[in-house]
Design a protein around this motif. Sequence first.
Motif, mmCIF file in Angstrom:
data_model
loop_
_atom_site.group_PDB
_atom_site.id
_atom_site.type_symbol
_atom_site.label_atom_id
_atom_site.label_comp_id
_atom_site.label_asym_id
_atom_site.label_seq_id
_atom_site.Cartn_x
_atom_site.Cartn_y
_atom_site.Cartn_z
ATOM 1 N N LYS A 202 7.981 13.342 32.160
ATOM 2 C CA LYS A 202 8.320 11.927 32.391
ATOM 3 C C LYS A 202 7.058 11.065 32.405
ATOM 4 O O LYS A 202 7.046 9.954 31.855
ATOM 5 C CB LYS A 202 9.083 11.789 33.710
ATOM 6 N N VAL A 203 5.986 11.551 33.007
ATOM 7 C CA VAL A 203 4.710 10.823 32.999
ATOM 8 C C VAL A 203 4.222 10.650 31.565
ATOM 9 O O VAL A 203 3.827 9.560 31.147
ATOM 10 C CB VAL A 203 3.640 11.550 33.843
ATOM 11 N N ARG A 204 4.265 11.734 30.800
ATOM 12 C CA ARG A 204 3.799 11.703 29.412
ATOM 13 C C ARG A 204 4.617 10.730 28.569
ATOM 14 O O ARG A 204 4.064 9.901 27.839
ATOM 15 C CB ARG A 204 3.881 13.118 28.813
ATOM 16 N N VAL A 205 5.944 10.790 28.691
ATOM 17 C CA VAL A 205 6.820 9.913 27.908
ATOM 18 C C VAL A 205 6.616 8.455 28.318
ATOM 19 O O VAL A 205 6.564 7.560 27.458
ATOM 20 C CB VAL A 205 8.305 10.337 28.066
ATOM 21 N N THR A 206 6.496 8.201 29.604
ATOM 22 C CA THR A 206 6.278 6.832 30.091
ATOM 23 C C THR A 206 4.952 6.284 29.570
ATOM 24 O O THR A 206 4.865 5.117 29.186
ATOM 25 C CB THR A 206 6.312 6.799 31.633
ATOM 26 N N TYR A 207 3.938 7.121 29.528
ATOM 27 C CA TYR A 207 2.642 6.712 28.988
ATOM 28 C C TYR A 207 2.733 6.434 27.493
ATOM 29 O O TYR A 207 2.281 5.385 27.016
ATOM 30 C CB TYR A 207 1.596 7.787 29.279
ATOM 31 N N ASN A 208 3.318 7.374 26.757
ATOM 32 C CA ASN A 208 3.412 7.225 25.298
ATOM 33 C C ASN A 208 4.284 6.046 24.881
ATOM 34 O O ASN A 208 4.007 5.397 23.875
ATOM 35 C CB ASN A 208 3.941 8.514 24.651
ATOM 36 N N ASP A 209 5.344 5.768 25.647
ATOM 37 C CA ASP A 209 6.243 4.658 25.321
ATOM 38 C C ASP A 209 5.747 3.321 25.858
ATOM 39 O O ASP A 209 6.376 2.295 25.619
ATOM 40 C CB ASP A 209 7.650 4.937 25.861
ATOM 41 N N ASN A 210 4.638 3.330 26.587
ATOM 42 C CA ASN A 210 4.045 2.118 27.146
ATOM 43 C C ASN A 210 5.073 1.300 27.937
ATOM 44 O O ASN A 210 5.236 0.104 27.723
ATOM 45 C CB ASN A 210 3.402 1.268 26.044
ATOM 46 N N VAL A 211 5.746 1.970 28.876
ATOM 47 C CA VAL A 211 6.737 1.305 29.712
ATOM 48 C C VAL A 211 6.009 0.399 30.704
ATOM 49 O O VAL A 211 5.079 0.830 31.385
ATOM 50 C CB VAL A 211 7.614 2.341 30.456
ATOM 51 N N LEU A 212 6.442 -0.871 30.771
ATOM 52 C CA LEU A 212 5.766 -1.873 31.594
ATOM 53 C C LEU A 212 6.734 -2.456 32.618
ATOM 54 O O LEU A 212 7.946 -2.410 32.443
ATOM 55 C CB LEU A 212 5.232 -3.009 30.709
ATOM 56 N N THR A 213 6.154 -3.058 33.682
ATOM 57 C CA THR A 213 6.989 -3.771 34.642
ATOM 58 C C THR A 213 7.464 -5.072 34.009
ATOM 59 O O THR A 213 6.913 -5.535 33.007
ATOM 60 C CB THR A 213 6.215 -4.070 35.941
ATOM 61 N N PHE A 214 8.457 -5.688 34.615
ATOM 62 C CA PHE A 214 9.114 -6.850 34.009
ATOM 63 C C PHE A 214 8.257 -8.115 34.046
ATOM 64 O O PHE A 214 8.070 -8.779 33.036
ATOM 65 C CB PHE A 214 10.451 -7.103 34.705
ATOM 66 N N ASP A 215 7.733 -8.472 35.213
ATOM 67 C CA ASP A 215 7.035 -9.753 35.358
ATOM 68 C C ASP A 215 5.586 -9.724 34.893
ATOM 69 O O ASP A 215 5.162 -10.553 34.092
ATOM 70 C CB ASP A 215 7.075 -10.214 36.826
ATOM 71 N N MET A 216 4.810 -8.794 35.424
ATOM 72 C CA MET A 216 3.372 -8.782 35.152
ATOM 73 C C MET A 216 2.972 -7.818 34.039
ATOM 74 O O MET A 216 1.796 -7.703 33.716
ATOM 75 C CB MET A 216 2.608 -8.449 36.432
#
Length: 169
Positions: free
Chosen positions: A110-124
């Motif tokens: 999950k860490v790897r996929v989140t990093y590779n997909d560049n998942v960001l928070t909504f506001d900042m």
Amino acid sequence: MQRASMDRFIDTIEWIAAGFVGIVALDVFISVLLRNTLNYAIPDSFDIGRLLLGILIFWGIAATSYRGGHITVDLIWANVGPRYQRMIDVFATLVLLFVVTVQTWTLFDKVRVTYNDNVLTFDMHMPTWPFFAVAWAGDVSAVLLIAVRTYRLIFHPDLMHDPKIKTVE
């Protein structure tokens, strides 16, 4: 010397988990205070709070795993002798070690996929993978502490008692 250093490591993991409890409580308190008094919402407060809660859960697993402070059902354990109680403890700890090890493996993915997909928070638009990585570190700590617990249960059961608690026999 080795026992003291291992106990310091265990205590450090527990203090880190306690620190995350404080951080989550502070985040919730400040968010509610600002929203109710100044009608102001901290940007990404929901996302950050949610991610911090995830971190808290995984570090909490680490903190409770060694001491056996998690929820247990002692119906059989309480009605058998010390030899069988130890066997049940070893078996249960081995099962817990397996489950948390698999969980740690999948959380790393999950860490790897989140990093590779560049998942960001909504506001900042902050990257979320560092939060997942800190949670994963808590899970790794849980695996290490459960492994220490398993080793001590099998080879040194006398080390399983908290040295700060004096028992009367």
